[in-house]
Design an enzyme around this catalytic site. Structure first.
Site, mmCIF file in Angstrom:
data_model
loop_
_atom_site.group_PDB
_atom_site.id
_atom_site.type_symbol
_atom_site.label_atom_id
_atom_site.label_comp_id
_atom_site.label_asym_id
_atom_site.label_seq_id
_atom_site.Cartn_x
_atom_site.Cartn_y
_atom_site.Cartn_z
ATOM 1 N N ASP A 161 0.813 -1.218 0.000
ATOM 2 C CA ASP A 161 0.000 0.000 0.000
ATOM 3 C C ASP A 161 0.841 1.260 0.000
ATOM 4 O OD1 ASP A 161 0.773 -0.710 2.659
ATOM 5 O OD2 ASP A 161 -0.590 0.818 3.427
ATOM 6 N N GLU A 162 0.266 2.293 -0.542
ATOM 7 C CA GLU A 162 0.769 3.665 -0.453
ATOM 8 C C GLU A 162 2.202 3.854 -0.937
ATOM 9 O OE1 GLU A 162 -1.941 5.562 3.097
ATOM 10 O OE2 GLU A 162 -0.013 4.682 3.681
#
Length: 821
Positions: free
Chosen positions: A498-499
């Site tokens: 993620d991210e």
């Protein structure tokens, strides 16, 4: 206020941290939603004048700061992540005894509550390696004017009043089928006999342990089929299903598996009222009941982050006990992130020697920088040993909970990157360049410019390096060995995903060469290459790879969207991003419909680190809005839009909002594994706060994951009356019974004590609580209520000259937030 004078004499900087106090303040009565002003007030508590030139102030601040907003006397710098430094730009400034100075700065974005304030404040002396934590610091906890406070309390009162309407549910989480006759009961007294099939010995032993710890009734194993509690193996039940029958003949639990038996016993405990959970109680009264039960979803999870702020093995075991009590079966263990590596890995000692140590002396490469309130000084053993981890695995397995470890990659990898960089320099200095390069995770020539969600500019490992995959293989192998040694084979491993910030890899020579070698034309295509590569790595080790939603997505040039190319590659996805109005409300459904296995980890409903409401005294994040227990309970996993009325900013949604969104297809339902709650610990640096953020909201997640689909979840139109009836029944069980049990389980949990709503009616003050079953205490002289204060038992005539303070207080001494009227 601040009087800054020319330095009249030389002042030693020694012991400054003990001579000053610091307070953080924000404007009162004004909106703090957009770029508000923050104020740090430094007071000299000493009898001597203090020179400011020889030291600077450091702190962690989760929001951004406009460095140019401070006046010319100061210099404010963002170092990395959430770490900031304030220097005194004028060398001749001093602070007189008992005097104060104010440092005003513009906060980028909004502020929601006091936990947005600076934390982990420390002093550095001339950047010479001498640092010390500030001993006295506090933050403002109220921003309401009297009028705003009263409006808030009246709104809370109206919301709380709805909880009184409805019949209390009998078991939490709600069973699939249940009939209870409370006019009749089966009594167990003193010593009770329990018979069970041999393969259910563990489950029976845990129930006997419960009786021993929570009651004065003793349980003893009996081979006699005439035992008072019979635990019987019977074919035909699903893996987690059971039947429970209580009548004049006794108690009987039937199941095909030990898991089913375990959950039957949890229901038996839930039927038993909290008043019977008493170490002096020798008689247990069970109402007659017939229950046939199985969970709605096979995946009912909770993710705990111990990377941002560490929490011990002992605390993890407490969380596992509570999960088991409410039939949650997946523990997603997030122990690796930018701010900490919290698991010992044999063969790579630097991961914990460097990656678990946060220190103001981080520039020497032997630690990582302070983050999220860790302060200047290092703390001992902020990680789990291999034995700790294996103990957790065994404990969870005995309670039918699968542990899913997470290794964050390729973003959120700063602790690993810095640890392996330190390893590289150590071995290179020793003359072993080959060994030094074995696990390097970054390209030293990479000039890419990026800023992660947590404001890091150096937290992404490089997928062009063979050593990155070698590192992951090594770590996975060692974790897999721990599982094998614990007798709990690893089945699923989470590799994050993620991210990863925009801009990463764009100016890396290693990536440029890698793209040419593999005929990759866009840096966006490096992402699916990496995801497929690590997925194959997991499969080669007999593991299923799990990850956050981005693993099933790709930037096609206009932002991230579902990537159908990997949908049949056996990847499990945790889908969190469903901010209302953000455009991704249907992402979980789009991914499931495409073929990915999905766990709906709804940030909007199930992120436990979110603040409860807009009272400045309530802790927590706010980027996804407010998450009280009503929002958690209202989560409709397979018909998500049915009760959505407002966007994340509180604006009304269009009436055709749901029609423009993708809905779950039959194919998607087959790929829909279940639901999960998550707790990120940026703002949670102690176990009391940890538990207060988890409970009671986690019990609502448990109910949503287990209970059958409710009638209010079906169709296109939301039946608010039916919903409210079910919610009130749940809340009455929660407040009147289950939280009283959490007071006793494991010597008591620190759940959020309900706040008090107050309303003026006919010249009298009436009060109620966020959830039922709690006593309210009050004062009329503006003092803080205690157990010795008056107990609220009915309407109080208002005296306009008095200031009333109300607070819920438990018999264990747990304190709710004070409501002032």
């Amino acid at each position: 206020m601040a009087l800054l004078t020319a330095n009249l004499f030389a002042q030693s900087p020694s012991n400054i941290e003990n001579k000053i106090s610091v307070r953080w303040e924000v404007p009162t009565g004004k909106s703090l939603k957009k770029n508000p002003t923050s104020k740090l007030i430094i007071q000299n508590n000493d009898s001597q004048q203090l020179a400011l030139k020889d030291w600077s102030l450091w702190f962690n601040f989760i929001r951004g700061i406009d460095a140019k907003s401070v006046d010319s006397r100061f210099k404010l710098s963002h170092r990395n992540g959430d770490l900031f430094q304030i220097e005194f730009a004028k060398s001749n400034l001093t602070l007189k005894p008992k005097d104060t100075i104010e440092i005003n700065f513009t906060t980028l974005g909004g502020l929601i509550n006091y936990t947005d304030g600076p934390i982990g404040l420390y002093i550095s002396y001339d950047d010479k390696g001498t640092y010390a934590d500030i001993k006295k610091y506090d933050a403002q906890k109220n921003t309401f004017t009297q009028e705003q406070q009263r409006t808030y309390l009246e709104q809370k009162f109206a919301s709380n009043a709805l909880l009184a309407k409805g019949k209390q549910q009998d078991i939490l989480p709600l069973p699939e089928q249940i009939t209870v006759d409370r006019t009749k009961s089966f009594k167990l007294t003193n010593t009770i006999s329990i018979s069970n099939d041999p393969e259910f010995n563990n489950e029976t032993a845990l129930f006997i342990q419960f009786l021993q710890e929570q009651t004065a009734v003793k349980g003893q194993k009996s081979p006699n089929r005439e035992a008072q509690i019979k635990i019987v193996k019977e074919t035909g039940f699903a893996d987690e299903a059971y039947a429970l029958n209580i009548d004049n003949k006794g108690i009987e639990i039937k199941a095909s598996t030990a898991t089913g038996v375990f959950y039957g016993l949890q229901s038996l405990k839930s039927l038993l009222p909290a008043t019977d959970w008493n170490s002096k109680n020798k008689t247990l009264n069970f109402p007659y009941a017939q229950i046939k039960d199985q969970p709605r979803f096979p995946y009912r999870g909770f993710m705990l982050d111990v990377a941002r702020n560490f929490h011990s093995k002992a605390e993890v075991l407490r969380i596992l006990d509570a999960m088991a009590q409410y039939k949650l079966n997946k523990f997603h263990f997030h122990f690796i992130d930018d701010e900490g590596w919290r698991l010992e890995i044999p063969g790579l000692p630097e991961l914990t020697e460097i990656g678990s140590v946060r220190s103001a002396n981080y520039k020497d490469g032997n630690a990582i920088q302070p983050a999220y309130g860790s302060g200047a000084s290092t703390k001992e053993k902020q990680y789990l040993s291999t034995q700790d981890y294996m103990d957790i695995l065994k404990y969870a397995a005995a309670r039918h909970i699968d542990v899913i470890p997470e290794i964050e990659t390729p973003g959120h990898a700063r602790a690993a990157i810095k640890s392996m960089e330190a390893r590289y320099h150590k071995l290179k200095k020793a003359g072993d360049l080959k060994a030094a390069e074995e696990y390097v995770l970054h390209d030293p020539e990479d000039k890419s410019i990026y800023n992660s969600a947590q404001n890091w500019n150096d937290n992404v490992l490089n997928p062009a390096l063979p050593s990155s995959y070698h590192f992951l293989s090594k770590v996975i192998d060692e974790i897999k060995k721990m599982h094998d040694q614990a007798g709990v084979p690893l089945k699923v491993i989470d590799l994050g995903g993620d991210e990863t910030p925009a801009g990463a890899w764009e100016k890396s020579p290693k990536i440029e060469a890698f793209m040419k070698e593999n005929n990759i034309s866009s840096v966006h295509d490096v992402w699916p290459y990496y995801i497929n590569r690590i997925n194959e790595l997991c499969h080669s080790k007999g593991l299923i790879m799990s990850g956050w939603e981005e693993m099933g997505m790709k930037n096609f040039g206009t932002g991230m969207d579902v990537n159908p190319a990997l949908a049949d590659h056996s990847i499990n996805l945790n889908v969190w991003n469903n901010l209302i109005g953000g455009g991704q409300e249907d992402l979980a459904y789009r991914l499931a419909n495409a073929g990915y296995k999905v766990v709906f980890t709804s940030a909007y409903n199930n992120y436990m680190d979110m603040t409860w409401d807009h009272n400045f005294a309530e802790p927590g994040h706010s980027w996804v809005g407010l998450v009280d227990i009503n929002k958690t309970y209202s989560f409709a996993p397979e018909n998500y839009y049915i009760n959505l009325a407002k966007d994340n900013s509180g604006n009304d949604l269009p009436k055709d909002f749901a029609k423009n969104k993708v809905h779950l297809t039959e194919k998607g339902k087959a790929n829909f594994l279940g639901v999960k709650a998550a707790l990120w610990c940026e703002k949670i640096n102690n176990d009391i706060r940890l538990e207060e953020m988890i409970f009671p909201r986690l019990l609502a997640v448990a109910d949503r994951g287990w209970a059958p689909e409710q009638s209010w979840e079906n169709g296109e139109n939301f039946d608010s009356q039916t919903y409210q009836k079910g919610y009130a029944a749940f809340m009455q069980k929660l407040g009147n019974d289950e939280l009283k049990k959490l007071d006793k389980l494991n010597k008591g949990y620190h759940y959020r004590i309900p706040a008090v709503g107050v309303k003026l009616e006919n010249g009298k003050l009436v009060a109620n609580t966020d959830y039922p079953g709690f006593k309210i205490y009050y004062t009329e002289d503006n003092t803080e209520p205690t157990l010795k204060s008056k107990e609220y038992k009915g309407a109080i005539p208002l005296n306009n000259k008095s200031t009333y303070k109300f607070r819920t207080i438990t018999q264990n001494g747990g304190l709710g937030i004070v409501s002032t009227y």
